[in-house]
Each structure stands twice: as C-alpha cells, then as structure tokens.
Design an enzyme around this catalytic site. Sequence first.
Site, short mmCIF file in Angstrom:
data_model
loop_
_atom_site.label_atom_id
_atom_site.label_comp_id
_atom_site.label_asym_id
_atom_site.label_seq_id
_atom_site.Cartn_x
_atom_site.Cartn_y
_atom_site.Cartn_z
N LYS A 106 -2.11 -10.09 -3.28
CA LYS A 106 -2.27 -10.05 -1.84
C LYS A 106 -3.25 -11.03 -1.37
O LYS A 106 -3.12 -11.53 -0.41
CB LYS A 106 -2.44 -8.87 -1.14
N LYS A 122 9.29 -8.08 -5.67
CA LYS A 122 9.32 -6.77 -4.94
C LYS A 122 9.82 -6.81 -3.54
O LYS A 122 9.14 -7.67 -3.00
CB LYS A 122 8.30 -5.67 -5.36
N LYS A 134 6.91 -5.77 2.87
CA LYS A 134 6.51 -5.67 4.30
C LYS A 134 5.75 -7.06 4.39
O LYS A 134 6.10 -7.81 5.40
CB LYS A 134 5.79 -4.70 4.70
P1 ATP Z 1 2.42 -4.28 2.21
O1 ATP Z 1 3.12 -5.32 1.77
O2 ATP Z 1 2.03 -4.20 3.64
O3 ATP Z 1 1.71 -3.63 0.98
P2 ATP Z 1 4.74 -2.71 1.24
O4 ATP Z 1 6.09 -3.10 1.50
O5 ATP Z 1 3.99 -2.86 -0.07
O6 ATP Z 1 3.51 -3.20 2.39
P3 ATP Z 1 3.31 0.11 1.42
O7 ATP Z 1 3.02 0.61 2.87
O8 ATP Z 1 2.25 -0.66 0.58
O9 ATP Z 1 4.69 -1.19 1.49
O10 ATP Z 1 3.95 1.21 0.38
C1 ATP Z 1 4.64 2.62 0.92
C2 ATP Z 1 5.28 3.04 -0.20
O11 ATP Z 1 6.24 2.12 -0.61
C3 ATP Z 1 4.31 3.02 -1.76
O12 ATP Z 1 4.47 4.20 -2.05
C4 ATP Z 1 4.81 1.93 -2.34
O13 ATP Z 1 4.80 2.03 -3.62
C5 ATP Z 1 6.46 1.92 -1.80
N1 ATP Z 1 7.28 0.82 -2.13
C6 ATP Z 1 6.64 -0.61 -1.28
N2 ATP Z 1 7.42 -1.41 -1.76
C7 ATP Z 1 8.24 -1.03 -2.59
C8 ATP Z 1 9.45 -1.51 -3.37
N3 ATP Z 1 10.11 -2.93 -3.14
N4 ATP Z 1 10.28 -0.67 -4.32
C9 ATP Z 1 9.89 0.35 -4.31
N5 ATP Z 1 8.77 0.99 -3.65
C10 ATP Z 1 8.01 0.22 -2.92
MG MG Z 2 1.91 -2.25 -0.47
#
Ligand code: ATP
Ligand code: MG
Length: 332
Positions: free
Chosen positions: A112, A195, A198
């Site tokens: 990050k 992955k 967001k």
């Molecule tokens: P950010 O980029 O802000 O960290 P994020 O997309 O990683 O956002 P989070 O809010 O950090 O989302 O994660 C929420 C949940 O979604 C966590 O349990 C994380 O493990 C899961 N998650 C996030 N991205 C993925 C993905 N690509 N595949 C499977 N699980 C995911």
């Molecule tokens: Mg995350």
Amino acid sequence: KPRALSGIQPTADSFHFGNYLGALRQWVDLQDEYEPFFFIADQHAITVEQDPKVLRERCLVSAAQLIAMGIDPDKSAIFMQSHVPAHAQLGWVLQCLTGFGEARRMTQFKDKSAKGGEGAASVGLFTYPILQAADILLYRPAVVPVGEDQRQHLELTRDLAQRFNHRYKKTFRLPDPYILKATAKITDLQEPTAKMSKSASSPNGIINLLDDPKVSAKKIRSAVTDSGAEVRFDTEEKAGVSNLLTIYSALTGDSIASLEEKYEGRGYGDFKKELAEVVVEFVTPFRNRTLELLEDKATLNQVLASGAERAAAVAERTLADVYDRVGFVQPQ
Ligand code: ATP
Ligand code: MG
C-alpha cells in the site's frame, strides 16, 4: 454461541466481487452458528487521506450493503468502528507490545505504501494491522472470516494475543482465520494476477456490486483472458479464465468441472457473455435493495446505534481486564 468478528473498510463507493466472494458472503452464512460482530472500519479508512464528506457517505452506503446482502441486524451487531472507542484504546496497548521489526514485516504496508513511497505513508497505515488485532481480540471471537490477503495480519493478531496472555494473564482467545479456499483471492479483470482491490485496481479491473449492471456486464465481456480458446481452470497458464470460472461457480453454485464441460468447444465469447448475464442477475436486486435502504437513513442509523451498543458491552469488558492487567489504576 461462539462469536465471529470481521470488518470492512468504507474506502469506495461500493464493495466489489473480491470483498463479496472472498469475505462478505461468509459473514451471511455464519449468522446462525455464531454470534457475529461486523463493523465498518472507518478508523482504518483514514490511514490514507479521505474527503470527510465522501467518507461519511461511504460509511452509510457500506452499512446498507451489508444489510442488503443478508446481514440481519437482529442476529448480527453491525456498527461503526469509531462508535466503540475500546478499539483505539486496546490498539494503543497492543502497539506497545509490538516490535518495530515485527510491524515492518507486514506485506500489505509494503504494497500500500509502494505507490507514494514509504516516507509519504502515514504512521497509521504502518500500525493499522495492530489496530486490526485490537478490533478482533476485544470480542474474543472463535472465527474471523476474511480473504487470503488478511492471513498475515491474523498471524500477527494471534502472536500479540499469545504474548499478552503469557506476559500478564490469559485474557485473549486465539482466533482462527475462516478463509474460503475457492474464493480466497478474486483477481483484477484487467490484471488477473493481482488481487481485485478497492484502492489498487483500475475501474475496469473491478466489478462493483453497486455499479450499473450494464457496466459490470461490459467489464466481464472485456476481461483479459489469454490467446487460447479453451475454457479451463489453470491459474498458472490461464489466470484470467480461472478467475472468471471462480466467479461463475461462486455465483451459480455450479462446479468448475461442470462449467468446463458446459463450455467445451465454445470459446471465450460465449463463456463471458453468459457469465455477464449471471452477474447482472445477481447485482440487480442487490443494488435495488441497497438504494431502498439508503432512502431511510433514520432506520439505518438506528441499526448502527444498537449494533454499537451491543459491541461496546463486550468490548469494554475486555478492555477493563486489559487495563487492570497491565497495571493501570482503576478510576474510582
Ligand atoms: P483496500 O484496497 O481499501 O484495502 P480491499 O479491496 O482490500 O480495500 P478491504 O476492506 O481491505 O478491501 O477488505 C475487506 C475484506 O475483503 C477482507 O476480508 C479482505 O480479505 C477481502 N478481500 C479484499 N479483496 C479481496 C479479493 N480480491 N479477493 C478475496 N477477498 C478479498
Ligand atoms: Mg484491503
């Protein structure tokens, strides 16, 4: 009932398929066997700069999405992290128990902070896994449903729990991760080895639950695949197709093998077109339900208030034990 605990960051206008299939879907399924606590991680969100007005709106949209996907406020406590101050309070105690080098090993910080450089990243981003450990340990949960990207943070959580228990007195329960193997990592549609995220994915790489379904259908149809023509699950050779198969299988309940058979000799065009239809059928009612819930903010706020109250009752008890055991004087 044993407790379950998980959180999600309100860092986008919508949750995406990675969040849903990797984590949130399991939240829904846990509600009968466990006593769940689910929170919107507004304090984690500000580890990177947020526009206050946008953040506030996203917090409410996030809560509405949880309810729309089937989290039942009668069964589960749904709350804002900042409404339960014990999270930040225990977070501080755990920071004092964490080695600097130990925190440094967290790969999410490396990922990050990569864009702007480590020097530009906030200290909050650096210590966020420790706050996350506090989020979890306060509730002494049996399971923590998350995606694969959170495995390392859960290991840290277990280490800190063990350290505290050993140094002072048994206080925390060592939580187990609850990671669904098949959908643990949903990847970016345009970059199928990274992955879906967001904050890191480009708009075309993400399927958002709240996007116009037509837009999502188009993104599926233009997802990156490979130069072959065979619909086959192979994450090494066919990362893009495999990701689409994972999504297809998760949404329909059809096995990967039966999907491979279904599309034998039919090429990627057909496969993507039909998956796009499956996706539209899934997101349309979800989106309508979310928008409906957002029209009644009073009810939504009520759900959050009662969630915070239930959460605080548990969290404050744990925090009181912790404060006592580290040697703080009890306020008289
Ligand atoms: P950010 O980029 O802000 O960290 P994020 O997309 O990683 O956002 P989070 O809010 O950090 O989302 O994660 C929420 C949940 O979604 C966590 O349990 C994380 O493990 C899961 N998650 C996030 N991205 C993925 C993905 N690509 N595949 C499977 N699980 C995911
Ligand atoms: Mg995350």
